[in-house]
Design a protein around this motif. Structure first.
Motif, short mmCIF file in Angstrom:
data_model
loop_
_atom_site.label_atom_id
_atom_site.label_comp_id
_atom_site.label_asym_id
_atom_site.label_seq_id
_atom_site.Cartn_x
_atom_site.Cartn_y
_atom_site.Cartn_z
N MET A 1 -16.95 -0.93 9.51
CA MET A 1 -15.78 -0.68 8.65
C MET A 1 -14.93 -1.94 8.49
N ILE A 2 -14.71 -2.60 9.63
CA ILE A 2 -13.90 -3.83 9.58
C ILE A 2 -14.58 -4.84 8.67
N LYS A 3 -15.92 -4.89 8.75
CA LYS A 3 -16.66 -5.85 7.94
C LYS A 3 -16.45 -5.57 6.44
N VAL A 4 -16.40 -4.27 6.07
CA VAL A 4 -16.19 -3.91 4.66
C VAL A 4 -14.81 -4.39 4.20
N ILE A 5 -13.80 -4.09 5.02
CA ILE A 5 -12.43 -4.49 4.66
C ILE A 5 -12.34 -6.00 4.54
N LEU A 6 -12.94 -6.69 5.51
CA LEU A 6 -12.87 -8.15 5.49
C LEU A 6 -13.63 -8.73 4.29
N THR A 7 -14.73 -8.07 3.90
CA THR A 7 -15.50 -8.55 2.75
C THR A 7 -14.66 -8.43 1.48
N ILE A 8 -13.96 -7.29 1.34
CA ILE A 8 -13.08 -7.10 0.17
C ILE A 8 -11.94 -8.10 0.22
N TRP A 9 -11.40 -8.28 1.41
CA TRP A 9 -10.31 -9.24 1.58
C TRP A 9 -10.78 -10.64 1.21
N MET A 10 -11.98 -11.02 1.61
CA MET A 10 -12.53 -12.34 1.28
C MET A 10 -12.71 -12.48 -0.24
N PHE A 11 -13.08 -11.38 -0.89
CA PHE A 11 -13.23 -11.43 -2.35
C PHE A 11 -11.88 -11.80 -2.99
N PHE A 12 -10.82 -11.14 -2.51
CA PHE A 12 -9.51 -11.42 -3.11
C PHE A 12 -8.97 -12.78 -2.73
N LEU A 13 -9.28 -13.23 -1.53
CA LEU A 13 -8.90 -14.58 -1.15
C LEU A 13 -9.58 -15.58 -2.09
N GLY A 14 -10.88 -15.40 -2.28
CA GLY A 14 -11.63 -16.29 -3.17
C GLY A 14 -11.11 -16.22 -4.60
N ALA A 15 -10.87 -15.00 -5.09
CA ALA A 15 -10.38 -14.82 -6.46
C ALA A 15 -9.00 -15.45 -6.64
N SER A 16 -8.16 -15.38 -5.60
CA SER A 16 -6.82 -15.99 -5.69
C SER A 16 -6.92 -17.50 -5.73
N ILE A 17 -7.81 -18.05 -4.92
CA ILE A 17 -8.01 -19.50 -4.96
C ILE A 17 -8.60 -19.88 -6.32
N GLY A 18 -9.48 -19.03 -6.85
CA GLY A 18 -10.03 -19.24 -8.19
C GLY A 18 -8.92 -19.25 -9.23
N SER A 19 -7.94 -18.37 -9.06
CA SER A 19 -6.81 -18.30 -9.97
C SER A 19 -6.02 -19.62 -9.95
N PHE A 20 -5.86 -20.17 -8.75
CA PHE A 20 -5.19 -21.47 -8.63
C PHE A 20 -6.04 -22.57 -9.29
N LEU A 21 -7.36 -22.51 -9.07
CA LEU A 21 -8.24 -23.52 -9.65
C LEU A 21 -8.21 -23.47 -11.17
N ASN A 22 -8.00 -22.27 -11.73
CA ASN A 22 -7.87 -22.14 -13.18
C ASN A 22 -6.67 -22.93 -13.70
N VAL A 23 -5.60 -22.91 -12.92
CA VAL A 23 -4.42 -23.70 -13.29
C VAL A 23 -4.77 -25.19 -13.24
N VAL A 24 -5.51 -25.58 -12.19
CA VAL A 24 -5.94 -26.98 -12.05
C VAL A 24 -6.80 -27.38 -13.26
N ILE A 25 -7.76 -26.51 -13.62
CA ILE A 25 -8.67 -26.81 -14.73
C ILE A 25 -7.89 -26.96 -16.04
N TYR A 26 -6.87 -26.14 -16.22
CA TYR A 26 -6.11 -26.16 -17.47
C TYR A 26 -5.13 -27.34 -17.52
N ARG A 27 -4.46 -27.59 -16.40
CA ARG A 27 -3.35 -28.56 -16.45
C ARG A 27 -3.72 -29.99 -16.11
N LEU A 28 -4.69 -30.17 -15.20
CA LEU A 28 -5.00 -31.52 -14.73
C LEU A 28 -5.39 -32.48 -15.86
N PRO A 29 -6.31 -32.06 -16.77
CA PRO A 29 -6.70 -32.99 -17.84
C PRO A 29 -5.54 -33.33 -18.78
#
Ligand SMILES: [Zn+2]
Length: 254
Positions: A1-29
């Motif tokens: 069960m803990i593994k399931v929660i942590l897997t979902i949590w890791m998805f959102f952690l990754g997606a949030s960092i992806g969200s930040f990277l989208n800002v980098v992709i848009y603004r840096l150039p």
């Protein structure tokens, strides 16, 4: 069960960092700050609130449009967030919270914005490639592979540098950008010599094949410039995870 929660949590952690990277992709150039001003719609300038900024969900819920003016939002936002979320959760599922997981996620998180910026702007910002290469070298210290990492970075970088000069001499034009050389150093610092050279080799094959297809489809002309970075990045990530297997498979053929 803990593994399931942590897997979902890791998805959102990754997606949030992806969200930040989208800002980098848009603004840096554009030379804009990635911290200020707060996120806003590039068309109507309306400031985005928390509900507009939930990774993956906001995009799907708003069907890829700005809530305030209806302007289409690039599918890239959804792609980057979902891709990084999946990388985080799949790596966690396979390797738990290990050094390898951390190193892999740092590797991918540097390459992802470079991929999209080079694809769109034909440019690889030093502010991404140099800290990326340094991370590869620093992380190698913890594995006792410092020399291997340095050798990998230098060898891959020098091969690209040679190709760069040969293209200048024979074709009187840049066969690749100087940014590709630093990207090569980044890849080599994570991959080491053997996998670094494999990544280069696969990158040239992939780049060549795609170029031929684009010329045949007449999307591109022979003289037109196609950025090499995205091919290097795909082959680099492939070699990082599956390079050893590919080489083993190759030798079983004989
Ligand atoms: Zn808007």
């Amino acid at each position: 069960m803990i593994k399931v929660i942590l897997t979902i949590w890791m998805f959102f952690l990754g997606a949030s960092i992806g969200s930040f990277l989208n800002v980098v992709i848009y603004r840096l150039p554009k030379g804009e700050s990635i911290i200020t001003p707060p996120s806003h719609c590039p068309k109507c300038n309306h400031r985005l609130v928390l509900w507009d900024l939930i990774p993956v969900f906001s995009y799907v819920f708003l069907r890829g449009r700005c809530r305030y003016c209806g302007e289409r939002i690039s599918i890239r936002y959804l792609l980057v967030e979902t891709f990084l979320g999946l990388c985080f959760s799949i790596l966690f599922l396979n390797f738990d919270f290990t050094f390898f997981t951390l190193k892999s996620l740092i590797f991918i998180s540097f390459l992802l914005p470079i991929f999209f910026i080079d694809l769109e702007h034909m440019l690889i910002p030093d502010i991404l490639s140099i800290p990326g290469a340094l991370s590869g070298i620093i992380l190698s210290l913890f594995e006792g592979r410092l020399i291997e990492s340095l050798k990998g970075g230098i060898v891959v970088g020098i091969i690209l540098l040679l190709i760069y000069f040969l293209a200048l001499i024979f074709y009187k034009q840049e066969g690749m950008g100087q940014g590709d050389i630093k990207l090569g150093f980044l890849l080599g610092s994570f991959l080491g010599i053997k996998m670094g050279i494999l990544a280069l080799f696969l990158g040239f094959i992939l780049g060549g094949l795609v170029s031929i297809v684009l010329v045949i489809l007449k999307t591109k002309r022979l003289k037109e410039y196609i950025p090499f970075g995205p091919f290097l990045i795909i082959s680099g990530i492939f070699s990082y995870f599956w390079g050893e297997e590919l080489i083993r498979f190759y030798f079983t053929l004989f």
